[in-house]
Scaffold this active site. Structure first.
Site, short mmCIF file in Angstrom:
data_model
loop_
_atom_site.label_atom_id
_atom_site.label_comp_id
_atom_site.label_asym_id
_atom_site.label_seq_id
_atom_site.Cartn_x
_atom_site.Cartn_y
_atom_site.Cartn_z
N GLY A 135 0.83 -1.21 0.00
CA GLY A 135 0.00 0.00 0.00
C GLY A 135 0.86 1.26 0.00
O GLY A 135 0.64 2.18 -0.78
N CYS A 194 2.25 -3.19 14.01
CA CYS A 194 3.43 -2.95 13.17
C CYS A 194 4.71 -3.14 13.95
O CYS A 194 5.79 -3.24 13.35
CB CYS A 194 3.38 -1.56 12.53
SG CYS A 194 3.13 -0.25 13.72
N GLU A 202 4.39 4.77 6.81
CA GLU A 202 4.92 3.86 7.82
C GLU A 202 4.36 2.50 7.47
O GLU A 202 3.14 2.32 7.41
CB GLU A 202 4.49 4.32 9.21
CG GLU A 202 5.11 3.53 10.34
CD GLU A 202 4.23 2.38 10.80
OE1 GLU A 202 4.43 1.24 10.32
OE2 GLU A 202 3.36 2.62 11.65
#
Lengths: 487, 487
Positions: A208, A265, A228
């Protein structure tokens, strides 16, 4: 109206609202950001239940995530209300300098313009519509257009209502915050490429983030993109610590691998250790701790499919052996799993260096510390690197720290990487593929730096200067004057 | 060896040298940067004469440029010797916070890695091989590979010798500084795209900067590119000032348009004024002042051809009329010229918004202040915008300041944009097409910020922290501790 015309209208509205909002004082922005927090809180249980229903995560988790999110808005409110964040720098005139006088120069940070935010699937509050990108951009004086994540449209709509109320109560232009609801890639492309867009914030997958960056690179006028995109967050478990506290760390890392169904993450994706009887014990304790965990649903079918594909691909790699796994057939449930592989095999197989988004961690058994350090040195950019070691370990293996520093934005000592504290010193960033620009952070007060640029006033009469730069410092902020910090 | 193999070897050497150089203390870097300055000075008249011969500029000009260049190396030496530039931030542990304690976090800026520098043609010292990009990157702790500008190879070679001596005298690795001599575009592409390259600095034309940016965008792992590509540096001449001091400003701007044969990125390319008897007087005085100037040679045939093409294209545009021009047929000599055009014609013709690199300036005669402000508002990004006005003017036309702020990195009041002071508060940057990233500056002490990234140490034992972050502040630097600046 075509999608293109809609996006164009939205971005033009954002540009127009920016012309008003950029001149709002820090106090006005503080009140607005505090009102946003109150309005989000005023949504009550409906928000928590909606977010839980859209993500398959427990309601209780959203009580915590909401508190964090509202705290972030209030912290940015305090930051801009106080005002020193603009990094004011003043160099006075030196009329006596030869051959020509030195002119007076004063500079400060000002807002970039309309910012487009792409939120994450896994944190519909803290890293999405009302996330740190939105809060930091609004604090900077930028207007914000959020492309709502298609996995939680109702949550985004509720939040958009909170923004609308907060803007109304503060008599600020509607278009300071806008939500775009669309699940087409085209909308993201049009938002990124619109002439009025001055910057992009993204939180999500590597694919993405790369796509958004490509869209931005097709523009004539380049703009800052901060994406990020997560990482594998290596953990180094040093020998003496494994010997002395192996069991306790196994409990901690079983939690850290499975929190949020591994959909963080900062989830520890690989664990590096030197093979020994103690490391075998650690792995066994980790498996036992995982066995205590329940199996939960993932965010969506797509995310679960990706997870299972990644997991299976990893397990099929030469030399990878499953240590423990737990699963069931219930809809969307995630398999908890740990596997292990020898250091030399890991080192040579880039497939094993990829993030697997879900409750899985790969243990890399090194033959000695030299191999471990070499593996660490050659890893891609990371959001975090964690070092678990006793004093003895850390004295003996100082070089692990310098290797960690070279690949990561944040180095955690004797803790877990999950749970990113929002503070002045936070770095949630790192070299690619962790992010698209290692010079910035998306969490913590310096997240605001992504959305600002310096402007310098040379020999400007005092009454025309922004208050932040006026000689008598009416706002009482910290400034660097002729090289010294004063207030 | 193929070009690709050569470049690869150079960049790998740079990466290796970085592993040593990044750990040098501020004091070591300061001594090195001071030695570079001394070694450049030790090149004596040979450097000045070589630069003059390669650029067609007077020897005297290079005495000044050398002084500036050496000053910049010493200023960056002082910056890193003192040490506060790392922006150390410390948030102490809060053991009492509920539900979980707040961890201790400490962060500072560290070097990115090997930086590739593309220097400018017009300043072989201050903006090229030993320019601000090189000085700021070396100060940060980055290694540097300069792609020498093909217009001044001998100057670059002399400078490379000065670096070699300075490295030798300080017993630092040779490959901290390397010069690549090649006039092929392929070399620039290979340097930008090499795996070891961590950032790129460029000073030059819009076409050149765009090409480097495109090369960088083809990389898998994105890297920061800061290209400073010049601008048209609008000057706003307000009515009362024209009335009272028109003649004096005409003298100043005749100097500013022609200094360095107009080959300055801050040359005032357009001058906005409201048509009146006073503005007619100003234009006439400007022409008279230009008539006093000599005609000089430009840097190269290519640059002169580009200049004449740009000038002729401008003069052929509808509504543009030549006010004054002076030329001769001597080899490489540049035509001095000013022209004028009405505001509404300028506004609608993007051709007139392009930089023309040479001693030419276009006067835009507006029908009233509203038109002037609207033209200013709609200009592209600029390195500078200059406002010439008396107190009366500035009180009456405050909106000119806010429009200037929105388009430029530096706003000059009652001065000329040429001559960029190197200071803490300097901004030599701006939105595209002035640069590729408006968040940074290529001149002034903050130029170092382009080449660094923050790293955060969470719960790190004091003895493993860099000195900048240790609790007792052994370096005595300014730090933000729990939100307050202390030393």
């Amino acid at each position: 109206m075509t999608l293109e015309a809609q996006i164009s209208q939205i971005m033009n509205h954002s540009r127009e609202a920016f012309l008003t909002y950029q001149d709002c004082s820090g106090k006005v922005k503080k009140t607005f950001l505090y009102t946003v927090a109150s309005e989000i809180e005023a949504l009550g249980d409906e928000l928590l239940e909606t977010a839980a229903a859209e993500t398959n995560l427990p309601v209780l988790r959203f009580a915590g995530e909401r508190e964090r999110t509202c705290n972030v808005f209030r912290m940015f409110g305090n930051l801009v209300g106080e005002g020193s964040w603009v990094d004011a720098v003043i160099d006075h005139r030196d009329a006596d300098r030869k051959p020509v006088h030195r002119p007076e120069m004063r500079k400060m940070l000002i807002a970039l313009g309309p910012i487009v935010v792409f939120g994450a699937s896994n944190f519909p509050l803290a890293y999405a519509t009302p996330g740190g990108d939105t809060a930091s951009a609004l604090a900077a004086g930028c207007t914000v257009v959020v492309k709502g994540h298609p996995l939680h449209p109702k949550t985004s709509r509720l939040i958009a209502g909170a923004f609308r109320n907060a803007l109304l109560k503060n008599r600020l232009p509607d278009h300071i915050f806008q939500l775009v609801e669309s699940d087409s890639f085209e909308a993201g492309k049009l938002l990124t490429q619109h002439d009025a867009t001055a910057g992009v914030g993204f939180t999500g997958s590597l694919n993405g983030g790369n796509a958004i960056l490509k869209y931005a690179q097709q523009r004539t006028a380049p703009i800052p993109v901060f994406a990020e995109m997560g990482s594998i967050n290596p953990v180094v478990l040093l020998p003496d610590s494994l010997r002395q506290h192996g069991k306790a760390w196994a409990t901690s890392f079983a939690d850290s691998v499975t929190i949020g169904v591994g959909q963080f993450c900062t989830k520890p994706g690989i664990q590096l250790l030197v093979k020994s009887p103690e490391s075998d014990d650690y792995i066994q304790c980790l498996a036992e701790s995982l066995a205590q965990k329940k199996v939960y649903r993932m965010l969506s079918e797509g995310i679960r499919n990706n997870y299972l594909e990644g997991l299976n691909r990893t397990l099929q790699q030469k030399g990878v052996s499953l240590v423990y796994s737990k699963t069931n057939d219930a809809y969307l449930n995630a398999e908890l799993a740990i596997a292990k592989v020898k250091g030399d095999i890991f080192e040579d197989n880039p497939q094993l260096h990829k993030e697997i988004f879900g409750p899985f961690s790969l243990i890399v058994e090194c033959s000695n510390m030299e191999q471990l350090v070499e593996i660490l040195r050659r890893l891609n950019g990371q959001l975090t690197t964690t070092i678990i070691g006793t004093d003895t370990d850390l004295h003996q293996h100082r070089n692990v720290v310098s290797k960690a520093r070279n690949i990561a934005g944040r180095i955690v000592f004797n803790g877990t990487p999950t749970g990113v504290e929002v503070a002045n010193a936070t770095v949630h960033g790192g070299q690619y593929p962790a992010t698209t620009d290692p010079r910035f952070t998306s969490v913590g007060m310096d997240a605001i730096k992504r959305w600002v640029r310096p402007v310098c006033f040379q020999e400007c009469p005092d009454h025309l200067l922004p208050e932040e730069l006026q000689e008598n410092n009416p706002l009482g902020i910290w400034r660097k004057v002729d090289g010294e910090f004063v207030r």
